[in-house]
Design an enzyme around this catalytic site. Structure first.
Site, PDB file in Angstrom:
ATOM      1  N   ILE A 186       1.088  -1.052  -0.081  1.00  7.59           N
ATOM      2  CA  ILE A 186       0.085  -0.072   0.046  1.00  7.59           C
ATOM      3  C   ILE A 186       1.205   1.178   0.187  1.00  7.59           C
ATOM      4  CG2 ILE A 186      -1.805   1.326   1.293  1.00  7.59           C
ATOM      5  CD1 ILE A 186      -2.515  -1.737   0.283  1.00  7.59           C
TER       6      ILE A 186
ATOM      7  N   ILE B 235      -7.542  -4.022   4.892  1.00  2.42           N
ATOM      8  CA  ILE B 235      -6.623  -4.378   3.892  1.00  2.42           C
ATOM      9  C   ILE B 235      -5.946  -5.608   4.579  1.00  2.42           C
ATOM     10  CG2 ILE B 235      -4.752  -2.448   4.041  1.00  2.42           C
ATOM     11  CD1 ILE B 235      -5.471  -5.480   1.618  1.00  2.42           C
TER      12      ILE B 235
ATOM     13  N   GLY C   6     -10.329   1.407  -1.972  1.00  2.00           N
ATOM     14  CA  GLY C   6      -8.918   1.438  -2.243  1.00  2.00           C
ATOM     15  C   GLY C   6      -8.568   0.150  -1.301  1.00  2.00           C
ATOM     16  N   GLU C   7      -6.907   1.338  -1.180  1.00  2.00           N
ATOM     17  CA  GLU C   7      -6.110   0.380  -0.689  1.00  2.00           C
ATOM     18  C   GLU C   7      -6.357  -1.306  -1.258  1.00  2.00           C
ATOM     19  OE1 GLU C   7      -8.501  -0.888   4.645  1.00  2.00           O
ATOM     20  OE2 GLU C   7      -8.047   1.394   3.159  1.00  2.00           O
ATOM     21  N   GLY C   8      -6.317  -1.055  -2.225  1.00  2.00           N
ATOM     22  CA  GLY C   8      -5.644  -2.730  -2.498  1.00  2.00           C
ATOM     23  C   GLY C   8      -6.919  -3.748  -2.190  1.00  2.00           C
TER      24      GLY C   8
END
Length: 336
Positions: free
Chosen positions: A71, A105, A303-305
């Site tokens: 990240i 995440i 988001g954030e993977g």
């Protein structure tokens, strides 16, 4: 591993020299898939994903043992234009949350058996407001690309990159508008939750930013309209290619960042698969332009993977079936 470039031109040259898929391994994986104890095509896209993965790893019977999630975090000067529902200091607060294990995440990486690395990129120095000119100098974007390149572990066998940066859906929209055309309204979404007035403001900012920078293409779009965390993701994706590490792409911002690679070099994303299509309005359109069919559609927009991390286990399932199933001959089962 230190980065092997110090200019954008040198990075571009590395993209042109990047290795391709191992055709022999892919062919052998296809042959193996045709002999497994199942009707042809019975596992659908899982079969295609396993063969794709085998080709990039150079192993017709591969395994996934060391996935890595990285990240990248960065701050954006364009937030001064009021494009986000959250203040810029939330970026640093969320980085601390990642580091303390409290974010989504963290849990998803753990569930996927993936190592998680968090890299904050000069949070005290936001990029410039791109409505006034380039977001980053060449030195700044190269430094972020180098950080991404160096963050990929050589023992990694599957990579996910994600981001955190208040204002970065505006950056992703501006890149998409510059690369793919249309109107700014085609590419903006609500991001962290802006209202209708906020959405109209984002469209204005994107339109002005693209115009102020002369509709940049390729890596210049990344430099002029991106952020350090977007450049970090691009550097990591490129490094993964040099090591033949397959990549699962995350959401809208990661896809927009990756699109600058595809625009800079044909085939630069051949080692990349889309993990999911997010609820951010324009993500599906970006994936369509990139020719990437998402694995999942879960209405995620974090988001954030996170979406790509969920998809790790789908790809693991594909690979373990491909490599672990018996062939008809091995199982003593009559074929057809």
């Amino acid at each position: 591993m230190s980065a092997e470039f110090s200019t954008l031109a040198a990075f571009q040259s590395l993209l042109a020299q990047a290795p391709g898929v191992d055709q022999q391994a892919m062919g052998e994986a296809e042959a193996r898939n045709g002999q497994l104890t199942k009707p042809p095509g019975a596992l659908g896209r899982l079969e295609d994903m396993a063969i794709w993965y085998a080709g990039w790893r150079g192993n017709p019977r591969p395994s996934i043992k060391a996935p890595q999630v990285i990240i990248f975090a960065g701050n954006h000067g364009v937030t001064a234009q009021g494009v986000s529902a959250f203040p810029a200091e939330v970026t640093e607060q969320m980085v601390l949350n990642f580091q303390h294990g409290g974010a989504a995440i963290n849990q998803l990486s753990r569930a996927a058996g993936a190592d998680l690395d968090v890299i904050a990129l000069d949070l005290d120095t936001p990029t410039a407001d791109f409505t006034q000119g380039p977001a980053m100098s060449e030195a700044e974007v190269v430094a972020a690309l180098q950080a991404g390149w160096s963050a990929v572990k050589e023992g990694t066998d599957l990579l996910v990159v994600g981001e955190m940066g208040i204002g970065n859906t505006t950056s992703g929209a501006a890149i998409s508008h510059a690369l793919f055309g249309g109107t700014s309204e085609d590419w903006v979404g609500r991001g962290t939750g802006v209202d209708d007035a906020g959405l109209a403001n984002k469209a204005r900012v994107v339109r002005e930013g693209v115009a102020a920078n002369g509709t940049p293409k390729g890596l210049e779009a990344l430099r002029c309209l991106g952020g350090r965390e977007l450049a970090g993701m691009v550097g990591a994706i490129a490094r993964a290619r040099s090591l033949r590490i397959p990549v699962i792409l995350d959401g809208f911002i990661a896809s927009a960042a990756a699109a600058t690679l595809a625009d800079a070099q044909d085939g630069a994303l051949d080692h990349v698969i889309s993990g999911h299509v997010s609820a951010e309005a324009a993500h599906g359109a970006v994936l369509a332009r990139l020719g990437k069919e998402p694995i999942l559609s879960l209405n995620m927009r974090l988001g954030e993977g996170s979406g790509a991390a969920v998809a790790i286990n789908i790809l693991k399932a594909a690979v373990v079936c491909h490599s672990g199933m018996a062939t008809f001959a091995e199982a003593g089962v009559t074929d057809g």
